[in-house]
Design an enzyme around this catalytic site. Sequence first.
Site, PDB file in Angstrom:
ATOM      1  N   GLU A  37      44.100  81.551  -4.793  1.00 61.41           N
ATOM      2  CA  GLU A  37      43.569  80.216  -5.022  1.00 61.41           C
ATOM      3  C   GLU A  37      42.262  80.256  -5.828  1.00 61.41           C
ATOM      4  OE1 GLU A  37      44.885  77.178  -4.424  1.00 61.41           O
ATOM      5  OE2 GLU A  37      43.074  76.436  -5.410  1.00 61.41           O
ATOM      6  N   THR A  79      47.848  74.235  -8.395  1.00 68.23           N
ATOM      7  CA  THR A  79      48.606  75.357  -7.816  1.00 68.23           C
ATOM      8  C   THR A  79      50.097  75.245  -8.131  1.00 68.23           C
ATOM      9  OG1 THR A  79      47.081  75.369  -5.933  1.00 68.23           O
ATOM     10  CG2 THR A  79      49.066  76.715  -5.728  1.00 68.23           C
ATOM     11  N   HIS A 255      44.294  79.114 -11.024  1.00 66.77           N
ATOM     12  CA  HIS A 255      43.595  78.256 -11.995  1.00 66.77           C
ATOM     13  C   HIS A 255      42.101  78.398 -11.736  1.00 66.77           C
ATOM     14  CE1 HIS A 255      43.069  75.605  -8.580  1.00 66.77           C
ATOM     15  NE2 HIS A 255      44.380  75.649  -8.387  1.00 66.77           N
TER      16      HIS A 255
HETATM   17  C1  GP9 Z   1      47.438  73.199  -1.236  1.00 63.84           C
HETATM   18  C2  GP9 Z   1      47.071  74.268  -2.211  1.00 63.84           C
HETATM   19  C3  GP9 Z   1      45.906  73.858  -3.067  1.00 63.84           C
HETATM   20  O1  GP9 Z   1      48.612  73.435  -0.528  1.00 63.84           O
HETATM   21  O2  GP9 Z   1      48.153  74.688  -2.937  1.00 63.84           O
HETATM   22  O3  GP9 Z   1      46.318  73.020  -4.066  1.00 63.84           O
HETATM   23  P1  GP9 Z   1      45.529  72.794  -5.433  1.00 63.84           P
HETATM   24  O4  GP9 Z   1      44.539  71.673  -5.166  1.00 63.84           O
HETATM   25  O5  GP9 Z   1      44.818  74.024  -5.834  1.00 63.84           O
HETATM   26  O6  GP9 Z   1      46.589  72.413  -6.361  1.00 63.84           O
HETATM   27 MN    MN Z   2      45.171  75.980  -6.433  1.00 64.32          MN
END
Ligand code: GP9
Ligand code: MN
Length: 400
Positions: A37, A79, A255
Amino acid sequence: TESDAVASTKYLQSKDSKRTDLFGIAKGKNIVLISMESTQDFVINQKVNGKEVTPFLNDLVKNSFYFSQIYDQTAQGKTSDAEFMVDTGLYPLASGSVFVRRPENTFYSLPHILKENKDYYAATFHGNVRTFWNRDIMYDSLGYDKYFSKRDYQVTDDNSINYGLKDIPFFQQSVEYLEEIPEPYYAKFLTLTNHFPFLLEEEDTFIDEADTEEEVVNRYVTTVRYLDESIKKFFQTLKDKGMYEDTVFVLHGDHYGISEKYEDGLNELIGEEENMANYMKHQQVPLIIHVPGQEGETITTQGGEIDIRPTLLHLLGIKSENSFSFGHNLFTRDMDHPVIFRDGSFVAKDYLYKDNICYDKNDGIMVNMQKCEPYMETVRHELELSDNIIFGDLLRFVVE
Ligand code: GP9
Ligand code: MN
């Protein structure tokens, strides 16, 4: 129509047929993919107050293929866009997320390819609720056999923060599921703790906050450091359980974490001046492919998230030239093929194009538009073709 589908997917074939001697070195192995993340590439080998932000990843890159020039190509789907590119090799949409807008399309995704090739089992692991980004529906279309989500984990106030389950317990609790699924498997893990606004409890803090003008940047290093620790522990557990040797590991940032708004704080943190070359460089995410026993190598070929799938398939010894993807194998990718962003900007070998201005890629100085023009047709064509495939659900005509 069917003939449109055949015509428009022609462009996607007959590339990537080049083989290197790495073709097939990870043949038949289990695949563990970690979507990290908000992890940007600048954190790799970066120190803050004399301490490494990612000590585990820094060690890992020494024994891995480390692709150091991979750009974040996500758009509003964040994501989910990253997941979409890795699994399908198509571009995300200009607005919204494909996961939400076209979840019932026919796709030819990584789980499908792996299933066809060696009957791989595909599972995805994530600590958030299963409906987030419409994953519960989209994962079926992408060919996943199993989705382990929040309801499969023990989530308490104590072991969660921000969006949910913290990464250390997330990986810990995931291992028992990983032990149970059939081999060979493709297992995708989506981490969560290093998410804006980068909140962390004292007990999970392994590095002091930075001291720039931007609190967001200061906290970011602490949550990245926590993520690094969670991956270290995960690897150790897999080693202890004998699940490491026969696995190929793919780790990539999904990202940016530090948005344009906080760019000054990032420049302050890493001591860089503000210019377009540096800004674009900060859009790079790490890509690490670790094959146990294989010697490490840093690869500076430019690419994007869309190129992850063909690169992995190359190592697995699976041909990818007929897989309807815009990606290129990073072991053979042409430096002068532009890395294309959803808003029409791009990075080519020496130039970059952003908001209708052409820049020298290395110093960020504006140059004559003619330098960027040779790439524009390719950029326009690829984005349009990808949109046509998605909005026309064209793969239903060409995928059996
Ligand atoms: C939430 C996670 C975060 O389930 O995938 O999402 P994002 O805000 O980074 O798209
Ligand atoms: Mn993300």
